[in-house]
Design a protein around this motif. Structure first.
Motif, PDB file in Angstrom:
ATOM      1  N   ASN A 100      15.059  36.060  10.098  1.00 49.72           N
ATOM      2  CA  ASN A 100      13.758  35.873  10.124  1.00 49.72           C
ATOM      3  C   ASN A 100      13.313  34.613  10.425  1.00 49.72           C
ATOM      4  O   ASN A 100      12.217  34.183  10.794  1.00 49.72           O
ATOM      5  CB  ASN A 100      13.281  36.543   8.944  1.00 49.72           C
ATOM      6  CG  ASN A 100      13.111  38.012   8.906  1.00 49.72           C
ATOM      7  OD1 ASN A 100      13.316  38.807   9.986  1.00 49.72           O
ATOM      8  ND2 ASN A 100      13.136  38.655   7.659  1.00 49.72           N
ATOM      9  N   GLU A 131      13.950  34.947  17.786  1.00 49.41           N
ATOM     10  CA  GLU A 131      14.743  36.076  18.570  1.00 49.41           C
ATOM     11  C   GLU A 131      15.397  35.241  19.664  1.00 49.41           C
ATOM     12  O   GLU A 131      14.625  35.040  20.675  1.00 49.41           O
ATOM     13  CB  GLU A 131      14.144  37.184  18.651  1.00 49.41           C
ATOM     14  CG  GLU A 131      14.855  38.578  18.870  1.00 49.41           C
ATOM     15  CD  GLU A 131      14.065  39.717  18.905  1.00 49.41           C
ATOM     16  OE1 GLU A 131      14.537  40.834  19.563  1.00 49.41           O
ATOM     17  OE2 GLU A 131      13.149  39.854  18.004  1.00 49.41           O
ATOM     18  N   TYR A 187      20.072  32.156  16.210  1.00 45.39           N
ATOM     19  CA  TYR A 187      19.767  33.879  16.018  1.00 45.39           C
ATOM     20  C   TYR A 187      21.030  34.506  16.389  1.00 45.39           C
ATOM     21  O   TYR A 187      21.557  35.281  15.571  1.00 45.39           O
ATOM     22  CB  TYR A 187      18.550  34.211  16.972  1.00 45.39           C
ATOM     23  CG  TYR A 187      18.113  35.620  16.633  1.00 45.39           C
ATOM     24  CD1 TYR A 187      17.119  35.998  15.461  1.00 45.39           C
ATOM     25  CD2 TYR A 187      18.857  36.615  17.453  1.00 45.39           C
ATOM     26  CE1 TYR A 187      16.747  37.284  15.420  1.00 45.39           C
ATOM     27  CE2 TYR A 187      18.458  38.029  17.233  1.00 45.39           C
ATOM     28  CZ  TYR A 187      17.321  38.147  16.265  1.00 45.39           C
ATOM     29  OH  TYR A 187      17.082  39.651  16.175  1.00 45.39           O
ATOM     30  N   ARG A 225      23.908  36.593  14.197  1.00 51.82           N
ATOM     31  CA  ARG A 225      24.239  37.957  14.565  1.00 51.82           C
ATOM     32  C   ARG A 225      25.651  38.209  14.502  1.00 51.82           C
ATOM     33  O   ARG A 225      26.116  39.149  13.995  1.00 51.82           O
ATOM     34  CB  ARG A 225      23.702  38.565  15.785  1.00 51.82           C
ATOM     35  CG  ARG A 225      22.050  38.667  15.589  1.00 51.82           C
ATOM     36  CD  ARG A 225      21.511  39.253  16.932  1.00 51.82           C
ATOM     37  NE  ARG A 225      22.014  40.783  17.287  1.00 51.82           N
ATOM     38  CZ  ARG A 225      22.467  40.990  18.272  1.00 51.82           C
ATOM     39  NH1 ARG A 225      22.165  40.523  19.488  1.00 51.82           N
ATOM     40  NH2 ARG A 225      22.907  42.333  18.619  1.00 51.82           N
ATOM     41  N   HIS A 258      15.957  47.781   4.099  1.00 52.34           N
ATOM     42  CA  HIS A 258      14.717  47.565   3.934  1.00 52.34           C
ATOM     43  C   HIS A 258      14.335  46.381   5.082  1.00 52.34           C
ATOM     44  O   HIS A 258      12.787  46.398   5.440  1.00 52.34           O
ATOM     45  CB  HIS A 258      14.537  47.007   2.651  1.00 52.34           C
ATOM     46  CG  HIS A 258      14.181  47.950   1.419  1.00 52.34           C
ATOM     47  ND1 HIS A 258      15.234  49.004   1.383  1.00 52.34           N
ATOM     48  CD2 HIS A 258      13.339  48.475   0.774  1.00 52.34           C
ATOM     49  CE1 HIS A 258      14.791  49.922   0.387  1.00 52.34           C
ATOM     50  NE2 HIS A 258      13.480  49.686   0.127  1.00 52.34           N
ATOM     51  N   TRP A 259      14.997  45.721   5.446  1.00 52.45           N
ATOM     52  CA  TRP A 259      14.637  44.965   6.676  1.00 52.45           C
ATOM     53  C   TRP A 259      14.379  45.385   7.895  1.00 52.45           C
ATOM     54  O   TRP A 259      13.249  45.137   8.558  1.00 52.45           O
ATOM     55  CB  TRP A 259      15.966  43.591   6.942  1.00 52.45           C
ATOM     56  CG  TRP A 259      15.794  42.902   7.908  1.00 52.45           C
ATOM     57  CD1 TRP A 259      14.982  41.686   8.004  1.00 52.45           C
ATOM     58  CD2 TRP A 259      15.949  43.126   9.367  1.00 52.45           C
ATOM     59  NE1 TRP A 259      15.057  40.941   9.312  1.00 52.45           N
ATOM     60  CE2 TRP A 259      15.603  41.937   9.917  1.00 52.45           C
ATOM     61  CE3 TRP A 259      16.832  43.744  10.212  1.00 52.45           C
ATOM     62  CZ2 TRP A 259      15.913  41.779  11.538  1.00 52.45           C
ATOM     63  CZ3 TRP A 259      16.991  43.736  11.299  1.00 52.45           C
ATOM     64  CH2 TRP A 259      16.522  42.680  12.095  1.00 52.45           C
ATOM     65  N   LEU A 260      15.025  46.535   8.332  1.00 53.58           N
ATOM     66  CA  LEU A 260      14.641  47.551   9.169  1.00 53.58           C
ATOM     67  C   LEU A 260      13.518  48.161   9.096  1.00 53.58           C
ATOM     68  O   LEU A 260      12.528  48.350  10.240  1.00 53.58           O
ATOM     69  CB  LEU A 260      15.682  48.422   9.213  1.00 53.58           C
ATOM     70  CG  LEU A 260      17.185  48.220   9.877  1.00 53.58           C
ATOM     71  CD1 LEU A 260      17.956  49.102   9.822  1.00 53.58           C
ATOM     72  CD2 LEU A 260      17.085  47.672  11.248  1.00 53.58           C
ATOM     73  N   ASN A 285      10.760  47.011   7.570  1.00 51.11           N
ATOM     74  CA  ASN A 285       9.743  45.785   7.512  1.00 51.11           C
ATOM     75  C   ASN A 285       9.661  45.506   8.842  1.00 51.11           C
ATOM     76  O   ASN A 285       8.446  44.958   9.374  1.00 51.11           O
ATOM     77  CB  ASN A 285      10.228  44.728   6.733  1.00 51.11           C
ATOM     78  CG  ASN A 285      10.066  44.906   5.412  1.00 51.11           C
ATOM     79  OD1 ASN A 285       9.249  45.771   4.782  1.00 51.11           O
ATOM     80  ND2 ASN A 285      10.749  44.191   4.406  1.00 51.11           N
ATOM     81  N   LYS A 286      10.648  45.781   9.792  1.00 52.37           N
ATOM     82  CA  LYS A 286      10.544  45.372  11.228  1.00 52.37           C
ATOM     83  C   LYS A 286      10.103  46.689  11.857  1.00 52.37           C
ATOM     84  O   LYS A 286       9.907  46.538  13.344  1.00 52.37           O
ATOM     85  CB  LYS A 286      11.811  44.977  11.849  1.00 52.37           C
ATOM     86  CG  LYS A 286      12.625  43.834  11.272  1.00 52.37           C
ATOM     87  CD  LYS A 286      11.562  42.644  12.028  1.00 52.37           C
ATOM     88  CE  LYS A 286      12.030  41.090  11.650  1.00 52.37           C
ATOM     89  NZ  LYS A 286      11.549  40.056  12.090  1.00 52.37           N
ATOM     90  N   GLY A 287       9.553  47.938  11.568  1.00 51.14           N
ATOM     91  CA  GLY A 287       9.230  49.009  12.074  1.00 51.14           C
ATOM     92  C   GLY A 287      10.149  49.917  12.424  1.00 51.14           C
ATOM     93  O   GLY A 287       9.685  50.982  13.084  1.00 51.14           O
ATOM     94  N   TYR A 288      11.391  49.827  11.931  1.00 54.14           N
ATOM     95  CA  TYR A 288      12.453  50.847  12.527  1.00 54.14           C
ATOM     96  C   TYR A 288      12.414  51.848  11.503  1.00 54.14           C
ATOM     97  O   TYR A 288      12.149  51.715  10.272  1.00 54.14           O
ATOM     98  CB  TYR A 288      13.943  50.107  12.432  1.00 54.14           C
ATOM     99  CG  TYR A 288      14.082  49.212  13.847  1.00 54.14           C
ATOM    100  CD1 TYR A 288      14.301  49.495  14.941  1.00 54.14           C
ATOM    101  CD2 TYR A 288      13.766  47.800  13.605  1.00 54.14           C
ATOM    102  CE1 TYR A 288      14.723  48.507  15.869  1.00 54.14           C
ATOM    103  CE2 TYR A 288      13.999  46.834  14.387  1.00 54.14           C
ATOM    104  CZ  TYR A 288      13.985  47.232  15.756  1.00 54.14           C
ATOM    105  OH  TYR A 288      14.269  46.389  16.886  1.00 54.14           O
TER     106      TYR A 288
END
Length: 53
Positions: free
Chosen positions: A4, A8, A13, A17, A33-35, A37-40
């Motif tokens: 974050n 990206e 970044y 990864r 929870h990161w996913l 929050n990213k909409g996944y």
């Protein structure tokens, strides 16, 4: 969390990864929870054998 902080696709970044691929810094719970929050959304498909039960 570290991703974050970076743009990206940037070198930083991509370096983070790569680290995540071999030496995790966070738990599965934090990643999940990161996913979110990213909409996944993580979904499980129902296989035919499970449908019969």
């Amino acid at each position: 969390m570290e991703l974050n902080k970076c743009a990206e696709g940037s070198e930083a970044y991509e370096a983070i990864r790569k680290t995540c691929g071999v030496g995790c810094l966070f738990t599965t719970y934090q990643f999940h929870h990161w996913l979110i929050n990213k909409g996944y959304f993580i979904v499980k498909t129902i296989v035919e054998e499970e449908k019969k039960q």
